[in-house]
Write a protein that holds these residues in place. Structure first.
Motif, PDB file in Angstrom:
ATOM      1  N   SER A   1       0.833  -1.207   0.000  1.00  0.00           N
ATOM      2  CA  SER A   1       0.000   0.000   0.000  1.00  0.00           C
ATOM      3  C   SER A   1       0.865   1.254   0.000  1.00  0.00           C
ATOM      4  O   SER A   1       0.605   2.204  -0.737  1.00  0.00           O
ATOM      5  N   ALA A   2       1.919   1.244   0.840  1.00  0.00           N
ATOM      6  CA  ALA A   2       2.813   2.396   0.897  1.00  0.00           C
ATOM      7  C   ALA A   2       3.542   2.590  -0.427  1.00  0.00           C
ATOM      8  O   ALA A   2       3.708   3.719  -0.912  1.00  0.00           O
TER       9      ALA A   2
ATOM     10  N   LEU B   1      -6.134  16.552   9.299  1.00  0.00           N
ATOM     11  CA  LEU B   1      -6.352  15.121   9.106  1.00  0.00           C
ATOM     12  C   LEU B   1      -5.042  14.389   8.807  1.00  0.00           C
ATOM     13  O   LEU B   1      -4.163  14.917   8.127  1.00  0.00           O
ATOM     14  N   THR B   2      -4.942  13.172   9.299  1.00  0.00           N
ATOM     15  CA  THR B   2      -3.775  12.338   9.026  1.00  0.00           C
ATOM     16  C   THR B   2      -3.908  11.721   7.629  1.00  0.00           C
ATOM     17  O   THR B   2      -4.988  11.761   7.011  1.00  0.00           O
ATOM     18  N   ASP B   3      -2.825  11.119   7.147  1.00  0.00           N
ATOM     19  CA  ASP B   3      -2.873  10.446   5.844  1.00  0.00           C
ATOM     20  C   ASP B   3      -3.906   9.324   5.847  1.00  0.00           C
ATOM     21  O   ASP B   3      -4.601   9.108   4.849  1.00  0.00           O
ATOM     22  N   ARG B   4      -4.007   8.623   6.958  1.00  0.00           N
ATOM     23  CA  ARG B   4      -4.980   7.530   7.040  1.00  0.00           C
ATOM     24  C   ARG B   4      -6.409   8.060   6.947  1.00  0.00           C
ATOM     25  O   ARG B   4      -7.258   7.460   6.278  1.00  0.00           O
ATOM     26  N   GLU B   5      -6.672   9.184   7.586  1.00  0.00           N
ATOM     27  CA  GLU B   5      -8.011   9.775   7.537  1.00  0.00           C
ATOM     28  C   GLU B   5      -8.323  10.308   6.145  1.00  0.00           C
ATOM     29  O   GLU B   5      -9.452  10.188   5.658  1.00  0.00           O
ATOM     30  N   ARG B   6      -7.319  10.876   5.475  1.00  0.00           N
ATOM     31  CA  ARG B   6      -7.525  11.349   4.104  1.00  0.00           C
ATOM     32  C   ARG B   6      -7.792  10.176   3.164  1.00  0.00           C
ATOM     33  O   ARG B   6      -8.619  10.260   2.256  1.00  0.00           O
ATOM     34  N   THR B   7      -7.090   9.061   3.400  1.00  0.00           N
ATOM     35  CA  THR B   7      -7.310   7.861   2.594  1.00  0.00           C
ATOM     36  C   THR B   7      -8.741   7.356   2.765  1.00  0.00           C
ATOM     37  O   THR B   7      -9.380   6.900   1.816  1.00  0.00           O
TER      38      THR B   7
END
Length: 264
Positions: free
Chosen positions: A192-193, A248-254
């Motif tokens: 994923s990264a 927002l964090t990257d996870r939240e944006r995802t």
């Protein structure tokens, strides 16, 4: 009930019922380390068989799958959850066989193994990775954090496995289930990264700006979401009100990209 968890529960129960009256089928599908090269399918099929001498084996495995699997499947998606489940079961078989060989247990090479325990241990590991502080009631009485449960089961399996106190239980298969769950999630995160890195490298503007974010956020219909995802949506909504989209964090944006129309 999530889709794959429901299907796995049904398949395990049906296999339990069918094999009770068909010992030849049961023996064809169980895993015997010494026969794995001539019966490679048993690396998969053993996961759907359970001890026919009572209900406790299948009961505890299916209860664990039901309680831990639904939330994990909602997070990972059905396809990834099924891959995790099968990978953990396969890893459990491999570790059990390797340990039997390393221990030079000639008798153990011919002892059959059945059960979904390794696969369920992989699910439990996945649950502990994402919700480590969630509590479960051990023996329906003692509240224990899931992360502590995983640590305790690891130590117990090592102690009983190395001490030879098998009691008919494949303790190293359980450890293999934990290992398989860890490996799958590790590989999934790495891929994923890497995919996100390639996408950013190919499209410098892929990172959402405020206008794109607002567009995708507006597309999300929380009423159509699974309760787990709806709870995450509501948490992000509260964060937006308090601190704005830039917080927002990257996870939240995802999460917003996924439910608001995907990437790009």
């Amino acid at each position: 009930m999530t889709r794959v968890v429901g299907q796995l529960l049904l398949v395990n129960v049906l296999m339990y019922v069918f094999t009770r009256g068909n010992p030849a089928l049961f023996q064809e599908l169980w895993l015997v380390p010494a026969q794995v090269l001539t019966k490679p399918w048993t690396l998969l099929t053993y996961q759907f068989l359970h001890d026919l001498g009572g209900l406790s084996h299948i009961l505890f495995n299916m209860l664990a799958l039901f309680f831990f699997g639904r939330k994990l499947e909602a997070l990972l998606g059905s396809k990834s959850f099924l891959k995790l489940y099968l990978t953990a079961g396969f890893a459990g078989a491999v570790v059990h066989i390797l340990w039997t060989l390393l221990a030079m247990s000639q008798g153990g090479l011919y002892v059959p193994m059945v059960g979904a325990s390794a696969a369920v241990y992989g699910v439990l590991f996945g649950y502990a990775k994402y919700w480590p502080r969630d509590r479960v009631l051990l023996w329906m009485v003692i509240p224990v954090q899931v992360r502590h449960l995983v640590i305790g089961l690891t130590v117990l399996s090592l102690w009983l496995g190395l001490g030879g106190a098998g009691g008919g239980v494949a303790h190293f298969a359980h450890l293999g289930g934990f290992l398989g769950g860890w490996l799958f999630l590790r590989l999934r995160a790495t891929r994923s990264a890497a995919a996100q890195f390639r996408k950013k490298a190919e499209s410098p503007g892929v990172r959402m700006g405020e206008r794109e974010f607002n567009t995708k956020w507006g597309r999300i219909d929380p009423s159509a979401m699974h309760p787990v995802n709806r709870a995450e949506y509501e948490r992000i909504a509260d964060k937006l009100k308090a601190a704005g989209w830039a917080a927002l964090t990257d996870r939240e944006r995802t999460f917003v990209e996924r439910f608001g129309g995907g990437f790009g």
